[in-house]
Design a protein around this motif. Structure first.
Motif, PDB file in Angstrom:
ATOM      1  N   VAL A 112      71.495  86.247 -17.988  1.00 62.10           N
ATOM      2  CA  VAL A 112      72.651  86.634 -17.182  1.00 62.10           C
ATOM      3  C   VAL A 112      73.018  85.526 -16.199  1.00 62.10           C
ATOM      4  N   ALA A 113      72.001  84.806 -15.708  1.00 64.65           N
ATOM      5  CA  ALA A 113      72.245  83.724 -14.753  1.00 64.65           C
ATOM      6  C   ALA A 113      72.747  82.445 -15.413  1.00 64.65           C
ATOM      7  N   GLY A 114      72.902  82.459 -16.735  1.00 61.92           N
ATOM      8  CA  GLY A 114      73.489  81.315 -17.415  1.00 61.92           C
ATOM      9  C   GLY A 114      72.512  80.329 -18.029  1.00 61.92           C
ATOM     10  N   PHE A 115      71.214  80.656 -18.049  1.00 62.84           N
ATOM     11  CA  PHE A 115      70.230  79.773 -18.678  1.00 62.84           C
ATOM     12  C   PHE A 115      70.280  79.937 -20.195  1.00 62.84           C
ATOM     13  N   THR A 116      69.990  78.855 -20.912  1.00 55.72           N
ATOM     14  CA  THR A 116      69.923  78.902 -22.369  1.00 55.72           C
ATOM     15  C   THR A 116      68.565  78.368 -22.834  1.00 55.72           C
ATOM     16  N   LEU A 117      68.036  78.982 -23.874  1.00 56.99           N
ATOM     17  CA  LEU A 117      66.748  78.589 -24.447  1.00 56.99           C
ATOM     18  C   LEU A 117      66.916  77.300 -25.246  1.00 56.99           C
ATOM     19  N   TYR A 118      66.044  76.297 -24.971  1.00 57.13           N
ATOM     20  CA  TYR A 118      66.170  75.042 -25.716  1.00 57.13           C
ATOM     21  C   TYR A 118      64.902  74.638 -26.459  1.00 57.13           C
ATOM     22  N   ALA A 119      63.776  75.312 -26.203  1.00 56.12           N
ATOM     23  CA  ALA A 119      62.544  74.979 -26.936  1.00 56.12           C
ATOM     24  C   ALA A 119      61.547  76.114 -26.775  1.00 56.12           C
ATOM     25  N   GLU A 120      60.673  76.274 -27.761  1.00 51.59           N
ATOM     26  CA  GLU A 120      59.600  77.255 -27.653  1.00 51.59           C
ATOM     27  C   GLU A 120      58.461  76.848 -28.580  1.00 51.59           C
ATOM     28  N   GLU A 121      57.261  77.290 -28.227  1.00 52.10           N
ATOM     29  CA  GLU A 121      56.086  77.018 -29.056  1.00 52.10           C
ATOM     30  C   GLU A 121      55.054  78.116 -28.816  1.00 52.10           C
ATOM     31  N   ASP A 122      54.235  78.366 -29.851  1.00 54.28           N
ATOM     32  CA  ASP A 122      53.173  79.357 -29.743  1.00 54.28           C
ATOM     33  C   ASP A 122      51.950  78.726 -29.087  1.00 54.28           C
ATOM     34  N   GLU A 123      51.243  79.514 -28.282  1.00 54.81           N
ATOM     35  CA  GLU A 123      50.036  79.011 -27.649  1.00 54.81           C
ATOM     36  C   GLU A 123      49.110  80.177 -27.310  1.00 54.81           C
ATOM     37  N   GLN A 124      47.846  79.863 -27.125  1.00 58.10           N
ATOM     38  CA  GLN A 124      46.879  80.866 -26.684  1.00 58.10           C
ATOM     39  C   GLN A 124      46.593  80.604 -25.201  1.00 58.10           C
ATOM     40  N   ALA A 125      46.891  81.586 -24.374  1.00 56.67           N
ATOM     41  CA  ALA A 125      46.714  81.405 -22.930  1.00 56.67           C
ATOM     42  C   ALA A 125      46.511  82.761 -22.279  1.00 56.67           C
ATOM     43  N   TYR A 126      45.713  82.769 -21.233  1.00 62.07           N
ATOM     44  CA  TYR A 126      45.487  83.960 -20.422  1.00 62.07           C
ATOM     45  C   TYR A 126      44.948  85.136 -21.239  1.00 62.07           C
ATOM     46  N   GLY A 127      44.142  84.800 -22.266  1.00 63.84           N
ATOM     47  CA  GLY A 127      43.562  85.825 -23.115  1.00 63.84           C
ATOM     48  C   GLY A 127      44.542  86.445 -24.090  1.00 63.84           C
ATOM     49  N   GLN A 128      45.668  85.781 -24.326  1.00 64.01           N
ATOM     50  CA  GLN A 128      46.725  86.326 -25.183  1.00 64.01           C
ATOM     51  C   GLN A 128      47.219  85.251 -26.150  1.00 64.01           C
ATOM     52  N   TYR A 129      47.849  85.706 -27.244  1.00 61.36           N
ATOM     53  CA  TYR A 129      48.615  84.813 -28.100  1.00 61.36           C
ATOM     54  C   TYR A 129      50.077  84.957 -27.680  1.00 61.36           C
ATOM     55  N   LEU A 130      50.632  83.894 -27.112  1.00 62.15           N
ATOM     56  CA  LEU A 130      51.946  83.961 -26.486  1.00 62.15           C
ATOM     57  C   LEU A 130      52.909  82.939 -27.097  1.00 62.15           C
ATOM     58  N   THR A 131      54.192  83.202 -26.922  1.00 62.57           N
ATOM     59  CA  THR A 131      55.226  82.242 -27.288  1.00 62.57           C
ATOM     60  C   THR A 131      55.847  81.707 -26.007  1.00 62.57           C
ATOM     61  N   ALA A 132      55.558  80.458 -25.692  1.00 59.52           N
ATOM     62  CA  ALA A 132      56.112  79.831 -24.495  1.00 59.52           C
ATOM     63  C   ALA A 132      57.571  79.451 -24.761  1.00 59.52           C
ATOM     64  N   GLN A 133      58.413  79.662 -23.779  1.00 58.17           N
ATOM     65  CA  GLN A 133      59.829  79.338 -23.903  1.00 58.17           C
ATOM     66  C   GLN A 133      60.270  78.452 -22.744  1.00 58.17           C
ATOM     67  N   HIS A 134      61.211  77.574 -23.035  1.00 54.44           N
ATOM     68  CA  HIS A 134      61.737  76.648 -22.040  1.00 54.44           C
ATOM     69  C   HIS A 134      63.254  76.792 -21.983  1.00 54.44           C
ATOM     70  N   TRP A 135      63.779  77.013 -20.797  1.00 56.21           N
ATOM     71  CA  TRP A 135      65.189  77.319 -20.599  1.00 56.21           C
ATOM     72  C   TRP A 135      65.816  76.290 -19.671  1.00 56.21           C
ATOM     73  N   ARG A 136      67.134  76.131 -19.804  1.00 55.71           N
ATOM     74  CA  ARG A 136      67.860  75.145 -18.998  1.00 55.71           C
ATOM     75  C   ARG A 136      69.228  75.718 -18.609  1.00 55.71           C
ATOM     76  N   ARG A 137      69.688  75.317 -17.418  1.00 57.31           N
ATOM     77  CA  ARG A 137      71.045  75.657 -16.994  1.00 57.31           C
ATOM     78  C   ARG A 137      71.695  74.442 -16.344  1.00 57.31           C
ATOM     79  N   ASP A 138      72.942  74.155 -16.749  1.00 58.57           N
ATOM     80  CA  ASP A 138      73.706  73.069 -16.155  1.00 58.57           C
ATOM     81  C   ASP A 138      74.224  73.515 -14.793  1.00 58.57           C
ATOM     82  N   LEU A 139      74.078  72.675 -13.774  1.00 58.12           N
ATOM     83  CA  LEU A 139      74.558  72.988 -12.437  1.00 58.12           C
ATOM     84  C   LEU A 139      75.736  72.121 -12.028  1.00 58.12           C
ATOM     85  N   ALA A 140      76.111  71.205 -12.883  1.00 59.56           N
ATOM     86  CA  ALA A 140      77.170  70.244 -12.518  1.00 59.56           C
ATOM     87  C   ALA A 140      78.497  70.970 -12.353  1.00 59.56           C
TER      88      ALA A 140
END
Length: 310
Positions: A282-310
């Motif tokens: 809703v705040a205007g961020f878009t997903l640009y990358a993701e990868e699976d990883e094991q962390a914090y005792g879980q199998y998780l999908t990490a996601q990376h988001w970006r928003r242009d502020l210009a």
């Protein structure tokens, strides 16, 4: 005319006349701009919460839908905002500022800050603290409950000790709600240490959501590159959800980052955190990358988001 300052009604009316005159909100155009007060308020809200509909604005501002529709059409004709079909709900039309609207918002905020700073200039630090405390108390007494009976949150800069509190609460909540282990607490402690060691108020901030005089959430901005800000430490207390705190906190971070000249904002999260992802979308961020990883005792999908502020 003599005003009876012991009469609460007259005291409030007297202060309203004093302050509206002091900041000149009765002028035809606010802050010597081309906008009226209602127009400026609409621009402000759209600049701090993307994905709003006309109905959302009418409910938030308490404006007649017909009057608001005419106001929005006027701003649209002047190139300040656009209306489009929501990508997440094709039945819903959402409003957004254009580049010209964003520039207008920045100019309005800069002028507003300069005007209020001039009002505060004669006051010393003690007097300013007293004023802030009194204003918070007045807001609590006059508007502590919304029309729906919900408490009205306050978004403010952090105080000493509140970063540690926010990190501890987030670690506890994620263990309770998602089963994440102590590794997450260690990650949070590292983030908190980096924030404190490198904190620069010109580059970084930690916003605190306060409800009924208690910490109910947080969100931080830190420098991640010459023109890049990173959003971190976003959490909301369970009993404060439903008040829009996530949107307000992220909106405050975006506003801060823009005011400091950042060109983009990035964040990292996990796909299972659906409520947080909704706020970011809703705040205007878009997903640009993701990868699976094991962390914090879980199998998780990490996601990376970006928003242009210009």
């Amino acid at each position: 005319m003599v005003t009876d300052m012991h009469d609460p009604v007259e005291a409030v009316r007297h202060f309203s006349r004093f302050y509206t005159g002091r900041i000149n909100v009765l002028a035809d155009r606010l802050l010597e701009s081309e906008f009226s007060l209602p127009e400026a308020r609409v621009i402000f809200e759209l600049g701090h919460c993307d994905g709003m509909s006309a109905r959302d604005l009418a409910d938030m501002l308490g404006l007649d839908p017909g009057y608001l529709s005419r106001l929005l059409n006027g701003l649209k004709r002047r190139g300040i905002l656009t209306r489009s079909v929501s990508e997440m709900d094709r039945r819903r039309h959402v409003l957004a500022l254009t580049d010209a609207g964003s520039s207008a918002l920045e100019a309005l905020q800069a002028k507003s800050r300069a005007e209020v700073s001039a009002v505060l200039e004669p006051l010393g630090q003690d007097a300013r603290r007293d004023l802030v405390s009194t204003l918070r108390k007045a807001e609590h007494l006059l508007g502590g409950e919304s029309a729906a009976g919900k408490p009205v949150p306050v978004i403010r800069p952090h105080r000493v000790g509140e970063l540690s509190w926010a990190l501890a609460r987030q670690a506890m909540l994620y263990e309770q709600e998602y089963g994440w282990d102590g590794g997450f607490e260690l990650t949070l402690l590292k983030i908190g240490r980096e924030f404190l060691e490198h904190y620069n108020p010109d580059d970084d901030c930690l916003w605190i959501a306060e409800v009924d005089d208690r910490v109910a959430g947080s969100a931080a901005v830190v420098r991640d590159g010459p023109e890049t800000a990173r959003l971190r430490i976003v959490y909301v207390e369970p009993d404060a959800r439903g008040l829009g705190l996530g949107h307000k906190l992220v909106g405050a971070c975006i506003d801060f980052a823009r005011s400091r000249g950042y060109r983009e904002m990035v964040l990292s999260t996990y796909s299972m955190l659906t409520a947080a992802r909704r706020v970011y979308e809703v705040a205007g961020f878009t997903l640009y990358a993701e990868e699976d990883e094991q962390a914090y005792g879980q199998y998780l999908t990490a996601q990376h988001w970006r928003r242009d502020l210009a």
